[in-house]
Design an enzyme around this catalytic site. Structure first.
Site, mmCIF file in Angstrom:
data_model
loop_
_atom_site.group_PDB
_atom_site.id
_atom_site.type_symbol
_atom_site.label_atom_id
_atom_site.label_comp_id
_atom_site.label_asym_id
_atom_site.label_seq_id
_atom_site.Cartn_x
_atom_site.Cartn_y
_atom_site.Cartn_z
ATOM 1 N N ARG A 197 -28.485 14.169 -56.824
ATOM 2 C CA ARG A 197 -29.385 15.327 -56.864
ATOM 3 C C ARG A 197 -28.745 16.376 -57.766
ATOM 4 O O ARG A 197 -27.813 17.057 -57.375
ATOM 5 C CB ARG A 197 -29.540 15.862 -55.425
ATOM 6 C CG ARG A 197 -30.696 16.791 -55.218
ATOM 7 C CD ARG A 197 -30.566 17.482 -53.860
ATOM 8 N NE ARG A 197 -29.540 18.493 -53.922
ATOM 9 C CZ ARG A 197 -28.719 18.821 -52.915
ATOM 10 N NH1 ARG A 197 -28.788 18.215 -51.767
ATOM 11 N NH2 ARG A 197 -27.818 19.766 -53.071
ATOM 12 N N HIS A 250 -30.673 21.577 -53.118
ATOM 13 C CA HIS A 250 -31.608 20.862 -52.219
ATOM 14 C C HIS A 250 -33.037 21.359 -52.421
ATOM 15 O O HIS A 250 -33.969 20.572 -52.573
ATOM 16 C CB HIS A 250 -31.151 21.069 -50.773
ATOM 17 C CG HIS A 250 -32.093 20.511 -49.761
ATOM 18 N ND1 HIS A 250 -32.240 19.163 -49.545
ATOM 19 C CD2 HIS A 250 -32.942 21.129 -48.905
ATOM 20 C CE1 HIS A 250 -33.147 18.966 -48.600
ATOM 21 N NE2 HIS A 250 -33.591 20.135 -48.197
ATOM 22 N N TYR A 283 -21.092 23.977 -51.424
ATOM 23 C CA TYR A 283 -20.563 22.745 -50.821
ATOM 24 C C TYR A 283 -20.247 21.638 -51.823
ATOM 25 O O TYR A 283 -19.820 20.558 -51.433
ATOM 26 C CB TYR A 283 -21.519 22.225 -49.740
ATOM 27 C CG TYR A 283 -22.951 22.024 -50.202
ATOM 28 C CD1 TYR A 283 -23.325 20.862 -50.867
ATOM 29 C CD2 TYR A 283 -23.914 23.006 -50.000
ATOM 30 C CE1 TYR A 283 -24.617 20.674 -51.297
ATOM 31 C CE2 TYR A 283 -25.218 22.837 -50.421
ATOM 32 C CZ TYR A 283 -25.566 21.667 -51.071
ATOM 33 O OH TYR A 283 -26.854 21.482 -51.506
HETATM 34 C C1 LIG Z 1 -36.198 15.210 -38.297
HETATM 35 C C2 LIG Z 1 -35.632 16.237 -39.227
HETATM 36 N N1 LIG Z 1 -34.421 16.754 -39.010
HETATM 37 C C3 LIG Z 1 -33.908 17.686 -39.850
HETATM 38 C C4 LIG Z 1 -34.635 18.120 -40.921
HETATM 39 C C5 LIG Z 1 -34.069 19.185 -41.862
HETATM 40 N N2 LIG Z 1 -33.782 18.582 -43.152
HETATM 41 C C6 LIG Z 1 -34.638 18.722 -44.187
HETATM 42 S S1 LIG Z 1 -34.118 17.931 -45.553
HETATM 43 C C7 LIG Z 1 -32.712 17.409 -44.781
HETATM 44 C C8 LIG Z 1 -31.717 16.563 -45.534
HETATM 45 C C9 LIG Z 1 -32.234 15.206 -45.838
HETATM 46 O O1 LIG Z 1 -31.358 14.511 -46.664
HETATM 47 P P1 LIG Z 1 -31.748 13.138 -47.324
HETATM 48 O O2 LIG Z 1 -32.430 12.254 -46.337
HETATM 49 O O3 LIG Z 1 -30.520 12.606 -47.953
HETATM 50 O O4 LIG Z 1 -32.843 13.504 -48.418
HETATM 51 P P2 LIG Z 1 -32.694 14.422 -49.726
HETATM 52 O O5 LIG Z 1 -33.092 15.813 -49.312
HETATM 53 O O6 LIG Z 1 -31.299 14.347 -50.200
HETATM 54 O O7 LIG Z 1 -33.671 13.866 -50.694
HETATM 55 C C10 LIG Z 1 -32.657 17.863 -43.476
HETATM 56 C C11 LIG Z 1 -31.559 17.612 -42.532
HETATM 57 C C12 LIG Z 1 -35.922 17.564 -41.110
HETATM 58 N N3 LIG Z 1 -36.684 17.901 -42.145
HETATM 59 N N4 LIG Z 1 -36.394 16.617 -40.260
#
Ligand SMILES: Cc1ncc(C[n+]2csc(CCOP(=O)(O)OP(=O)(O)O)c2C)c(N)n1
Ligand SMILES: [Mg+2]
Length: 391
Positions: free
Chosen positions: A283, A287, A296
């Protein structure tokens, strides 16, 4: 080998039954290295032995893919600018991950289904969703902007991994109906820690449904690096525990993605069951616009990934092969600019949301309470407008 008497009868274990010497299920394991067909410097990759041969897609398919990458990159850049200008509430960028976005849509037919996440807007556009419809929810509207049935594309899921359950349900239904639909579900590395990931993959394997899971391992779940998320040998190795094949692929190499994903989609379509593919990518941006990634991860780490860019790598390869002429490049750039302009025009246009929209289209048969609340709000709005102002 197994204590389960039905093990060999399950269609997912046909390879064992056929006499494969992979008696411990090694045939399900990913290749020792992530599959790569084009190196980051744009040269053809040679020398690595993969468990099966993944052929380089033909020049026309790569050229088409390059055009889609140019489009994806331009959309990411434009969306980033619009969110900074306050025209959108949020934009989770896939800058640097465009090859995964493009491969996901190029490997599907119109009759297949895509289940995206919040980060997969470029893939949603690749399914033919008009740009402004794809961006409607990110702009902050009350609805999701497009009709999932029309584009066989689910609404992007924000709750992590929930879309995987929906995806296996649709795949199961397609199988029961005897359709040749394949369902491709996207998720991130962080989402693989969710219980829903486990439930979906186990269901997919046990019911042998035509679902392909593409994990975009971009190394972070917001601020949490992969090493604090999973200590499995790789995310693709998780597949063996479910009884489906897993594969690792260079997620910044469109050629490799098309080959690996294409083969998993073909296998699923031909009754070969589900697969888990882990794409190694990065990425490049924060985020979302609400995140400060410098808190971080180091600039040096980000800089390491810049030369592995998916767009520049394919551009160099196609250019050196004499496949990408200046007319093609100009055509792709013009098409991307047209989409960027449509986004600018659409998102810059003033909007006057109708508060009563909250009560429309939620249920095909609205509840009595919602109808009552709608009437009450309509009366208040009418009273306010006759008083010359809004409530
Ligand atoms: C069930 C749930 N828990 C927590 C969140 C908060 N949250 C949003 S994005 C994220 C990180 C997700 O990381 P990843 O699966 O690696 O996807 P990326 O954002 O890197 O594409 C989190 C913890 C959420 N959206 N849904
Ligand atoms: Mg991630």
């Amino acid at each position: 080998m197994t204590n389960h008497p039905e093990f060999l009868n399950h269609p997912g274990n046909a390879a064992l039954k056929a006499g494969s010497n992979s008696l411990q299920g090694e045939y399900l394991l990913p290749s020792t290295d992530a599959v790569r067909l084009i190196n980051s410097d744009g040269t053809a990759h040679t020398g690595t032995k993969y468990k099966e041969t993944y052929a380089l897609p033909d020049a026309q398919r790569l050229l088409q893919g390059y055009g889609e990458l140019v489009m994806g990159r331009r959309i990411n850049e434009q969306a980033g600018a619009l969110v900074r200008q306050g025209r959108m509430a949020v934009y989770p960028s896939s800058f640097g991950q465009e090859a995964c976005q493009v491969a996901a849509t190029m490997c599907l037919r119109g009759s297949d289904w895509l289940f995206p996440t919040y980060r997969d807007t470029v893939a949603v556009l690749g399914r033919g969703v008009p740009p402004m419809e794809a961006f409607e929810a990110l702009r902050g509207d009350w609805h999701s902007g497009f009709d999932p049935l029309e584009h066989r594309t689910a609404l992007p899921a924000t709750p992590l991994a929930t879309q995987l359950l929906h995806a296996v349900g649709v795949a199961h239904a397609a199988k029961l109906r005897g359709e040749d639909t394949v369902v491709l579900a996207l998720c991130g590395d962080g989402a693989t820690s969710e219980g829903d990931f486990h439930v979906a993959l186990n269901f997919a394997a046990v019911f042998h449904v035509p679902a392909v899971f593409l994990v975009q391992n971009n190394q972070y779940a917001i601020s949490v690096p992969l090493i604090h998320q999973s200590v499995a040998p790789s995310l693709a190795h998780k597949a063996i525990g479910y009884g489906m094949p897993g594969e690792r692929v260079d997620g910044n190499d469109l050629a490799a993605l098309l080959a690996v994903l294409g083969s998993a989609v073909d296998r699923a379509r031909n009754g070969g069951g589900p697969a888990l593919i882990e794409a190694h990518t990065y990425r490049m941006e924060a985020h979302t616009n609400a995140d400060d990634a410098t808190r971080y991860r180091s600039a040096a780490e980000v800089a390491q990934w810049a030369p592995r860019d998916p767009l520049l790598r394919l551009e160099k390869y196609l250019h050196d092969a004499g496949t990408l002429g200046s007319a093609d490049a100009a055509g792709f750039a013009a098409a991307a600019e047209e989409t960027a302009k449509a986004l600018r025009d659409g998102l810059n246009a003033p909007t006057e949301p109708d508060p009563l929209d909250m009560f429309r289209f939620v249920f095909s048969e609205p509840t009595a309470q919602l109808q009552e609340q709608g009437r009450q709000l309509a009366a208040e709005l009418a009273a306010a407008s006759t008083e010359g102002g809004r409530p």
